[in-house]
Design a protein around this motif. Structure first.
Motif, PDB file in Angstrom:
ATOM      1  N   ALA A 422       0.827  -1.209   0.000  1.00 23.80           N
ATOM      2  CA  ALA A 422       0.000   0.000   0.000  1.00 23.80           C
ATOM      3  C   ALA A 422       0.860   1.257   0.000  1.00 23.80           C
ATOM      4  CB  ALA A 422      -0.928  -0.011   1.213  1.00 23.80           C
ATOM      5  N   ARG A 423       1.946   1.217   0.721  1.00 24.68           N
ATOM      6  CA  ARG A 423       2.818   2.392   0.762  1.00 24.68           C
ATOM      7  C   ARG A 423       3.452   2.644  -0.602  1.00 24.68           C
ATOM      8  NH1 ARG A 423       5.338   1.876   6.883  1.00 24.68           N
ATOM      9  NH2 ARG A 423       4.143   3.644   7.718  1.00 24.68           N
ATOM     10  N   ASP A 425       2.090   2.024  -3.435  1.00 20.78           N
ATOM     11  CA  ASP A 425       1.072   2.447  -4.400  1.00 20.78           C
ATOM     12  C   ASP A 425       0.344   3.731  -4.027  1.00 20.78           C
ATOM     13  OD1 ASP A 425       1.698   0.174  -5.811  1.00 20.78           O
ATOM     14  OD2 ASP A 425       0.034  -1.014  -4.975  1.00 20.78           O
ATOM     15  N   HIS A 426       0.238   4.015  -2.708  1.00 17.86           N
ATOM     16  CA  HIS A 426      -0.690   5.080  -2.287  1.00 17.86           C
ATOM     17  C   HIS A 426      -0.121   6.092  -1.308  1.00 17.86           C
ATOM     18  CE1 HIS A 426      -4.003   2.751  -4.063  1.00 17.86           C
ATOM     19  NE2 HIS A 426      -3.528   1.703  -3.442  1.00 17.86           N
ATOM     20  N   ASP A 427       1.127   6.020  -0.939  1.00 19.29           N
ATOM     21  CA  ASP A 427       1.609   6.787   0.209  1.00 19.29           C
ATOM     22  C   ASP A 427       1.794   8.278  -0.072  1.00 19.29           C
ATOM     23  OD1 ASP A 427       2.126   6.594   2.889  1.00 19.29           O
ATOM     24  OD2 ASP A 427       4.280   6.311   2.652  1.00 19.29           O
ATOM     25  N   ILE A 435      -1.288   4.723   6.440  1.00 17.89           N
ATOM     26  CA  ILE A 435      -1.440   3.443   5.734  1.00 17.89           C
ATOM     27  C   ILE A 435      -1.535   2.269   6.707  1.00 17.89           C
ATOM     28  CG2 ILE A 435      -0.266   1.780   4.234  1.00 17.89           C
ATOM     29  CD1 ILE A 435      -1.573   3.910   2.626  1.00 17.89           C
ATOM     30  N   TYR A 446      -9.059  -1.047   2.519  1.00 15.15           N
ATOM     31  CA  TYR A 446      -8.434   0.262   2.701  1.00 15.15           C
ATOM     32  C   TYR A 446      -8.409   1.014   1.371  1.00 15.15           C
ATOM     33  CZ  TYR A 446      -4.172  -1.302   0.328  1.00 15.15           C
ATOM     34  OH  TYR A 446      -3.282  -1.755  -0.606  1.00 15.15           O
ATOM     35  N   ARG A 447      -8.399   0.264   0.263  1.00 19.04           N
ATOM     36  CA  ARG A 447      -8.334   0.886  -1.061  1.00 19.04           C
ATOM     37  C   ARG A 447      -9.570   1.744  -1.333  1.00 19.04           C
ATOM     38  NH1 ARG A 447      -6.855  -4.475  -1.753  1.00 19.04           N
ATOM     39  NH2 ARG A 447      -4.672  -4.847  -2.303  1.00 19.04           N
ATOM     40  N   LEU A 450      -8.985   5.031   0.302  1.00 21.48           N
ATOM     41  CA  LEU A 450      -7.953   5.789  -0.410  1.00 21.48           C
ATOM     42  C   LEU A 450      -8.449   6.272  -1.767  1.00 21.48           C
ATOM     43  CD1 LEU A 450      -4.664   3.869   0.428  1.00 21.48           C
ATOM     44  CD2 LEU A 450      -5.505   6.028   1.351  1.00 21.48           C
ATOM     45  N   ALA A 451      -9.365   5.522  -2.387  1.00 21.07           N
ATOM     46  CA  ALA A 451      -9.944   5.992  -3.652  1.00 21.07           C
ATOM     47  C   ALA A 451     -10.719   7.284  -3.437  1.00 21.07           C
ATOM     48  CB  ALA A 451     -10.848   4.913  -4.241  1.00 21.07           C
ATOM     49  N   HIS A 454      -8.233   9.988  -3.000  1.00 23.46           N
ATOM     50  CA  HIS A 454      -7.620  10.349  -4.278  1.00 23.46           C
ATOM     51  C   HIS A 454      -8.494  11.331  -5.041  1.00 23.46           C
ATOM     52  CE1 HIS A 454      -6.584   9.823  -8.589  1.00 23.46           C
ATOM     53  NE2 HIS A 454      -5.349   9.720  -8.120  1.00 23.46           N
ATOM     54  N   ARG A 460      -7.216  14.070   2.462  1.00 26.62           N
ATOM     55  CA  ARG A 460      -6.047  13.309   2.911  1.00 26.62           C
ATOM     56  C   ARG A 460      -5.443  13.892   4.183  1.00 26.62           C
ATOM     57  NH1 ARG A 460      -2.599  12.467  -2.720  1.00 26.62           N
ATOM     58  NH2 ARG A 460      -4.372  11.857  -4.035  1.00 26.62           N
TER      59      ARG A 460
END
Length: 541
Positions: A422-423, A425-427, A435, A446-447, A450-451, A454, A460
């Protein structure tokens, strides 16, 4: 999950569950997964009662071996492993340490026997459990090692220490809520803030519940072929119009969230008054409990008095001589009323056995009541209740699959690997500790959060300087998780208020996020913040 009150009145359900704690939610999930049409109503928010007020541990029943309660010990071992398979993201192994002194029943010899019996009963305890969550066998350490490694133990008369592993739930309220999500995704209709008022009765048979939507004041009737009352100590209030009672005595219990830093293990001890306490590391703080009153309590007697808190603190300081705890160290008091029994010595203690009663034995068909004190075994109780429900409904029993089915987000097998991925891809743009928190709270889902973050970069941002919660989680709680109040969002859907009142500035920011989403007026925002303050004022010194 969308709150839709009209769905509660659109049909006659196979099963109506009253009560949205871990027992009620587990029953609703099991029933829905096995194909029953299920409705669940909760007077407050999901998981806001005794499910909120516990020590955040999932234990394997070692304590039951002291009384040779083999069935309960075996069940606890099995259910601990089941939760690790169902929600591997939500539990972490934690060493528990208890000092040993010269004693026939609690000394080295007795504990070695207990550990040997535990290994025998728990053969295969780690079957299907992810490698990182496997629980080692218990062991005895010498006096020297115990004094060196665990300086918080009382040394006078110390002969060694017993060490074993159970689980801690870092995001315990999210774990409870995952059962609500699971029930919903299997077709159950759930609604918070719907109060059951009285049973619908037709010739000595319960046909559902008169209820009231506390958000609108609307009265409604929820029809069902079978009603399960899983409200714990308040069940008798709903049973009274039927002329029946559980006869349940209630006992006040208490755990303390403190401002003290915690170590790497849970330390146990027995106080001079005979109570057993643990100091459990949770979210970087020491969580202490569980205290039990020595007299029965009434339903309205849930708040903790200064005298009760003082007694608890004095007991803790006698149990752990280096503690020196004061009321100023307490940031939040977890308290609740649980079923109680009298021990053989006549002492009042919490009832470790669940109470499941089919009130057909009292001459009333169509209603059962359930009460229990053990979070660990709630799933097993639900399995039993739903299997009995099939018989009551005169339906062929469909097999239970909850213990082998991952809860929502439970496809995570290795939380550390998931965090690393996850870090990568999304950090970007997130606080460094967000995360790991999101994975522990939502598992593989969690995705989804995060979506949302985003799509809305402003979501955030960290909501509090010392907490990993971001604004997107509050938005997610409102949009997808039936959070209708500020308390829902900051106390149960997220851990923003897990350690105590987060402060006025944090509440203002949280109220802005939730209020904008729910289109609150300025007056409503102030009222919501006041309600959160009141929640904490009743749970602090």
């Amino acid at each position: 999950m969308i709150r839709d009150i009209d769905r509660l009145t659109s049909r006659t359900f196979d099963l109506l569950v009253v009560g949205g704690g871990i027992y009620g939610l587990s029953i609703a999930y099991d029933g829905a997964q096995r194909g029953l049409s299920v409705a669940l109503i909760e007077r407050e928010d999901f998981g806001s009662g005794n499910s909120f007020n516990h020590l955040r541990t999932i234990h394997g029943g070692l304590r039951y071996l002291q009384t040779f309660d083999i069935p309960r010990a075996r069940e606890s071992i099995r259910e601990r492993a089941a939760l690790a398979r169902m929600a591997p993201y939500a539990v972490r192994p934690l060493p528990f340490v208890v000092p040993l002194y010269r004693s026939l029943t609690a000394g080295k010899v007795a504990m070695r026997f207990g550990f040997a019996l535990d290994r025998l009963l728990g053969f295969g305890r780690n079957s299907g459990v992810p490698t990182a969550l496997r629980v080692p066998a218990g062991r005895i350490v010498s006096r020297g090692d115990a004094a060196l490694r665990y300086p918080g133990l009382r040394r006078q008369g110390l002969t060694g220490a017993a060490v074993w592993h159970d689980y801690i739930t870092p995001e315990s309220d999210r774990l409870t809520f995952s059962f609500a999500i699971a029930a919903h995704e299997h077709g159950a209709v759930l609604a918070n803030y719907v109060e059951a008022l009285s049973p619908l009765v037709d010739r000595r048979r319960v046909r559902g519940m008169h209820a009231r939507d506390l958000q609108t004041g609307r009265d409604l009737e929820v029809a069902a072929h079978l009603t399960v009352i899983a409200t714990g100590g308040s069940a008798d209030h709903l049973l009274a119009p039927l002329g029946v009672s559980t006869g349940m005595q209630l006992l006040k219990t208490m755990n303390l969230v403190t401002r003290r830093e915690a170590g790497e293990e849970a330390l146990g001890g027995r106080s001079p008054s005979g109570r057993h306490f643990f100091l459990v590391p949770w979210r970087g703080r020491a969580l202490m409990g569980t205290w039990q009153a020595d007299r029965t309590a009434e339903q309205a007697d849930v708040d903790v008095t200064n005298e009760e808190l003082g007694s608890f603190i004095a007991d803790l300081n006698q149990t752990f001589p280096n503690l020196d705890l004061t009321s100023a160290d307490v940031s939040l008091i977890h308290r609740g009323l649980v079923p109680a029994v009298r021990s053989a010595s006549g002492r009042l203690t919490l009832d470790s056995r669940e109470r499941v009663r089919d009130h057909a034995i009292d001459g009333i068909e169509g209603v059962m009541s359930v009460a229990g004190t053990k979070y660990t075994t709630a799933r097993a109780v639900a399995e039993h209740v739903i299997s009995r429900s099939f018989h009551k409904l005169q339906r062929a029993v469909s097999p239970c699959r909850t213990q082998t089915t991952a809860l929502p987000g439970g496809s995570v097998r290795d939380p550390l690997l998931t965090i690393a991925e996850a870090r990568r891809d999304h950090d970007v743009g997130l606080p460094s500790d967000t995360i790991p928190h999101l994975v522990a709270a939502y598992g593989s889902r969690y995705r989804d959060v995060l979506a949302l973050a985003h799509d809305r970069p402003e979501s955030r941002v960290r909501m509090a300087a010392d907490f990993p919660v971001i604004a997107a989680q509050l938005l997610w709680a409102v949009r997808k998780e039936m959070a209708v109040s500020l308390s829902d969002a900051v106390i149960r859907r997220t851990p923003l208020g897990a350690l105590g009142y987060p402060g006025d500035d944090v509440m203002e920011r949280a109220a802005a996020v939730v209020g904008n989403e729910l289109r609150w007026s300025d007056e409503r925002r102030r009222a919501e913040i006041a309600a959160v303050r009141q929640f904490y004022s009743r749970r602090t010194t």
